[in-house]
Motif scaffolding. Structure first.
Motif, PDB file in Angstrom:
ATOM      1  N   VAL A 135       0.844  -1.195   0.000  1.00 14.75           N
ATOM      2  CA  VAL A 135       0.000   0.000   0.000  1.00 14.75           C
ATOM      3  C   VAL A 135       0.878   1.244   0.000  1.00 14.75           C
ATOM      4  O   VAL A 135       1.831   1.334   0.775  1.00 14.75           O
ATOM      5  CB  VAL A 135      -0.926   0.031   1.231  1.00 14.75           C
ATOM      6  N   VAL A 136       0.541   2.203  -0.852  1.00 11.26           N
ATOM      7  CA  VAL A 136       1.274   3.473  -0.911  1.00 11.26           C
ATOM      8  C   VAL A 136       0.316   4.621  -0.607  1.00 11.26           C
ATOM      9  O   VAL A 136      -0.730   4.752  -1.241  1.00 11.26           O
ATOM     10  CB  VAL A 136       1.924   3.692  -2.292  1.00 11.26           C
ATOM     11  N   ASP A 137       0.698   5.440   0.380  1.00  7.92           N
ATOM     12  CA  ASP A 137      -0.020   6.682   0.639  1.00  7.92           C
ATOM     13  C   ASP A 137       0.528   7.717  -0.342  1.00  7.92           C
ATOM     14  O   ASP A 137       1.681   8.126  -0.247  1.00  7.92           O
ATOM     15  CB  ASP A 137       0.218   7.122   2.085  1.00  7.92           C
ATOM     16  N   VAL A 182      -3.601   2.153  -3.386  1.00 10.25           N
ATOM     17  CA  VAL A 182      -3.145   3.533  -3.220  1.00 10.25           C
ATOM     18  C   VAL A 182      -4.139   4.243  -2.317  1.00 10.25           C
ATOM     19  O   VAL A 182      -5.349   4.148  -2.524  1.00 10.25           O
ATOM     20  CB  VAL A 182      -3.052   4.268  -4.570  1.00 10.25           C
ATOM     21  N   VAL A 183      -3.614   4.922  -1.305  1.00  8.99           N
ATOM     22  CA  VAL A 183      -4.441   5.652  -0.345  1.00  8.99           C
ATOM     23  C   VAL A 183      -4.242   7.147  -0.547  1.00  8.99           C
ATOM     24  O   VAL A 183      -3.124   7.614  -0.804  1.00  8.99           O
ATOM     25  CB  VAL A 183      -4.063   5.258   1.096  1.00  8.99           C
ATOM     26  N   HIS A 184      -5.345   7.894  -0.429  1.00  9.22           N
ATOM     27  CA  HIS A 184      -5.289   9.359  -0.506  1.00  9.22           C
ATOM     28  C   HIS A 184      -6.084   9.967   0.632  1.00  9.22           C
ATOM     29  O   HIS A 184      -7.150   9.459   0.991  1.00  9.22           O
ATOM     30  CB  HIS A 184      -5.912   9.880  -1.804  1.00  9.22           C
ATOM     31  N   ALA A 232      -7.655   0.414  -5.952  1.00 16.20           N
ATOM     32  CA  ALA A 232      -7.142  -0.953  -5.969  1.00 16.20           C
ATOM     33  C   ALA A 232      -6.641  -1.366  -7.342  1.00 16.20           C
ATOM     34  O   ALA A 232      -7.234  -1.020  -8.365  1.00 16.20           O
ATOM     35  CB  ALA A 232      -8.233  -1.919  -5.508  1.00 16.20           C
ATOM     36  N   LYS A 233      -5.590  -2.149  -7.329  1.00 15.81           N
ATOM     37  CA  LYS A 233      -4.985  -2.649  -8.562  1.00 15.81           C
ATOM     38  C   LYS A 233      -5.899  -3.627  -9.282  1.00 15.81           C
ATOM     39  O   LYS A 233      -5.956  -3.657 -10.513  1.00 15.81           O
ATOM     40  CB  LYS A 233      -3.650  -3.316  -8.247  1.00 15.81           C
ATOM     41  N   THR A 234      -6.626  -4.454  -8.517  1.00 14.42           N
ATOM     42  CA  THR A 234      -7.468  -5.494  -9.109  1.00 14.42           C
ATOM     43  C   THR A 234      -8.934  -5.287  -8.747  1.00 14.42           C
ATOM     44  O   THR A 234      -9.267  -4.676  -7.720  1.00 14.42           O
ATOM     45  CB  THR A 234      -7.039  -6.892  -8.634  1.00 14.42           C
TER      46      THR A 234
END
Length: 392
Positions: free
Chosen positions: A169-171, A190-192, A211-213
């Motif tokens: 997970v990337v912020d 990915v988090v925002h 989400a990627k998937t």
């Protein structure tokens, strides 16, 4: 500077009303929706579960991040909380030692309650990361650039090292999808905090997880509905409106940042600058490779300690002393007593957060006004430093 998906950002929600042809998207405030017939729900039945306005924002953000789908949440922290719902009981989390203060507080509290185990690691230290990932790991949390020291880590390398079994997970709050797209670098989520650059006007609190998937997106949707953290329709509409000006705002943010950076580099009151665009920054090469620009956030260490900091923030007109970031207005923050106050003093020291550290979120005002403001504030801070030295 190249900002990706500019057309998507500008047209988010535009000309999507098939009923009346409204150019801007309609706002659906209804909390519930009529069934078509007995046992025949329509696409929407209850606004916590799904809302047309909120879905438009989620779809636009997913396209910008090159994701399969996602969820828009009530706050940035509820987005972080949502990610933890995907983990098994007593999951092990590897997170950066200088992660956002709210994330640090949540992970630490869940650790103390026994719901998960968290190890905070300097992710710029390859040996430390390697050692941390030797034990079973369920979640690798990445923040780059970090808050507030703008440390940069190689997203692709970390995701490769973690492997496919670990949720990565990337912020991406500090850069927005305009300047970095972590899924293309190997992230699963990915988090925002959409409160920041995505909305951009400091008038809405919100978050998102992309989400990627499709499978991960479905899990996020289920959990967001289950625990009730989806965003309100009106908040979603305002954020969608902000998203349409993301790219043009970002260009001005970046232009102003470059001029302020040049000014600070020459100012005698500044002890050290933290910004990945500087060639001597440890993460400069990585940032140049994985980001589309170095961003509009920077921090610096001020000569003179706490009293100088007080004098600086009390003599500014255009930089407002406030938390948050990414809005059209310029903000100044003292991380040790504001955004990272939840961290114990020892944890702050380990993360490199000093009492003289200042963080700037550079806005889009006339840059000459911002430069004059900083000149006055910095000069007054040094007068205060000299006076304190004389008293001692």
């Amino acid at each position: 500077m190249t900002i990706l998906n500019e057309t998507t950002a500008v047209r988010a929600g535009i000309d999507c009303d098939g009923l009346h042809g409204a150019v801007t998207p309609p706002l659906y405030l209804s909390s519930n929706y009529a069934f078509a017939d007995f046992n025949q729900p329509r696409k929407y039945d209850y606004s916590r579960s799904g809302n047309p306005t909120r879905d438009l924002l989620a779809e636009a953000l997913a396209e910008l991040e090159q994701a399969a789908g996602g969820v828009v949440t009530s706050t940035g922290m509820s987005a972080v909380l949502l990610v933890t719902q995907l983990l098994p009981n007593q999951a092990r989390v590897v997170a950066p030692h200088d992660c956002y203060g709210g994330t640090f507080r949540l992970f630490t509290t869940l650790h103390e309650k026994g719901q998960l185990q968290v190890d905070f690691v300097d992710q710029s230290d390859a040996a430390a990361v390697h050692q941390a990932l030797q034990d079973r790991t369920d979640l690798l949390w990445i923040e780059t650039p970090s808050n507030p020291l703008l440390r940069v880590v190689d997203v692709h390398a970390l995701c490769e090292k973690a492997g496919p079994e670990v949720l990565k997970v990337v912020d991406n709050t500090f850069l927005s999808p305009a300047l970095q797209q972590p899924i293309t670098l190997g992230a699963d989520l990915v988090v925002h905090s959409t409160t920041k650059y995505i909305n951009g006007h400091s008038d809405v609190v919100g978050g998102a997880v992309l989400a990627k998937t499709a499978e991960l997106a479905e899990q996020l949707t289920w959990w967001a509905n289950c625990i009730g953290i989806t965003a309100a329709p009106f908040d979603s509409l305002l954020t969608l409106r902000g998203l349409r000006t993301l790219n043009v705002r970002m260009k001005q943010h970046l232009e102003n940042t470059e001029q302020i950076l040049a000014f600070l580099q020459l100012h005698p009151a500044v002890e050290k600058i933290h910004y990945p665009g500087l060639e001597d920054h440890p993460g400069h090469a990585i940032a140049a490779r994985q980001q589309h620009h170095f961003g509009a956030m920077l921090s610096f260490e001020l000569k003179g300690g706490t009293e100088a900091v007080k004098s600086l923030v009390n003599n500014l007109k255009y930089f407002t002393l406030a938390e948050s970031l990414g809005g059209v207005e310029s903000l100044i923050c003292h991380p040790a007593t504001m955004t990272h106050a939840a961290m114990a003093p020892q944890a702050q020291r380990e993360a490199g957060i000093k009492d003289n550290l200042i963080r700037l979120s550079v806005g889009i005002e006339q840059v000459d006004d911002l430069l004059a403001d900083l000149e006055l504030g910095l000069s007054r801070s040094q007068i205060q430093t000299v006076q304190q030295a004389v008293i001692k």
